[in-house]
Design an enzyme around this catalytic site. Sequence first.
Site, PDB file in Angstrom:
ATOM      1  N   LYS A  53       0.839  -1.208   0.000  1.00  0.00           N
ATOM      2  CA  LYS A  53       0.000   0.000   0.000  1.00  0.00           C
ATOM      3  C   LYS A  53       0.872   1.255   0.000  1.00  0.00           C
ATOM      4  CE  LYS A  53      -3.938  -2.310   2.007  1.00  0.00           C
ATOM      5  NZ  LYS A  53      -4.609  -2.813   3.208  1.00  0.00           N
ATOM      6  N   GLN A  97      -4.891  -1.150   9.347  1.00  0.00           N
ATOM      7  CA  GLN A  97      -4.798  -2.503   8.792  1.00  0.00           C
ATOM      8  C   GLN A  97      -5.422  -3.511   9.773  1.00  0.00           C
ATOM      9  OE1 GLN A  97      -3.453  -3.370   5.655  1.00  0.00           O
ATOM     10  NE2 GLN A  97      -4.365  -5.345   6.152  1.00  0.00           N
ATOM     11  N   ASP A 120     -11.376   2.837   3.676  1.00  0.00           N
ATOM     12  CA  ASP A 120     -11.699   1.409   3.652  1.00  0.00           C
ATOM     13  C   ASP A 120     -13.212   1.197   3.541  1.00  0.00           C
ATOM     14  OD1 ASP A 120      -9.929  -0.628   3.503  1.00  0.00           O
ATOM     15  OD2 ASP A 120      -9.609  -0.865   5.658  1.00  0.00           O
TER      16      ASP A 120
END
Length: 292
Positions: A53, A97, A120
């Site tokens: 990422k 994460q 997200d």
Amino acid sequence: MTTIIDGKAVAAALRADVAKDAIAFTGKYGRRPGLAVVLVGNDPASEVYVGSKVRLTREAEMSSFEHRLPAETSEADLLALVQKLNEDDLVDGILVQLPVPRHIDSGKVIQAIDPAKDVDGLHPENAGRLMAGLPGLAPCTPLGSMLLIESVQKDLSGLHAVVIGRSVLVGKPIAQMLLAANATVTMAHSRTKDLPAMCRSADILVAAVGVPELVKGDWIKPGAIVIDVGINRLPPSEGANKGRLVGDVAFDEAKVLAGAITPVPGGVGPMTIACLLQNTLTAARRRVGATA
Ligand code: NAP
């Protein structure tokens, strides 16, 4: 002739578009769109995801802010960092994460993220917006899956879509997206009766289960679009297959009948990060009041 949907190529094209738009954003607003990624602990798979990422964020001409915290970080300290990132003007997107260590409530962390920076797409406000058909930020894997479907079939009107899996991360949001695209949607899960028959009626079949090669070749309606979200690593003991990555669909069997199908790896996987970058750009534009 079956189309093998090349997720790597679609994702690369999307990342290139995002990079172009990010350069234009920087030219106009004097700063790059910024994505903050928070990793708590050192789960090896998460380390790899976060590494990719960060690299791809930089390649897409955006600022990457990396926060690596030790596994014993308290929930309060993580929530304090999220709050700091919420208030940081240079940060447009925040990604924590998952999974976080067990002593931290992931729901609390997700709900602490400013919905406008929730790239997200997991905050309940964004989930509600998706359901209500309002602009928001949608989860990346379902977004990427939809782009792959649309790469082979523009008009989904009236098609029967079967989604196997009802997670908040994949199954539920992609069902909403398919519905919004005028497909007729059936959601299947572990209690569904006669799953093979259900799948055989699908013009679009999305498998988001986490069971290696659950969907067999004879579950596929001839010509169907098959999107395999599953990422499963076979155990190291399984002979020639040892440690191999497979999806939720028995690819070699299913590709015989499918009209189009995503491989694993190289299908949905690469789309997730590409859509994360797209969401970051969208969040940045909205934050400066530009239309996304
Ligand atoms: P999850 O939260 O574990 O949900 C799995 C879903 O599958 C549940 O709804 C479950 O039903 C259903 N299910 C389980 N066994 C079943 C069976 N035998 N028949 C029918 N349905 C069954 O998983 P997830 O987070 O959605 O992830 C699904 C898969 O996608 C995993 O392999 C994951 O690694 C992969 N994934 C890939 C990406 C990517 O970037 N490509 C991103 C996210 C996830 P119940 O609700 O009844 O328990």
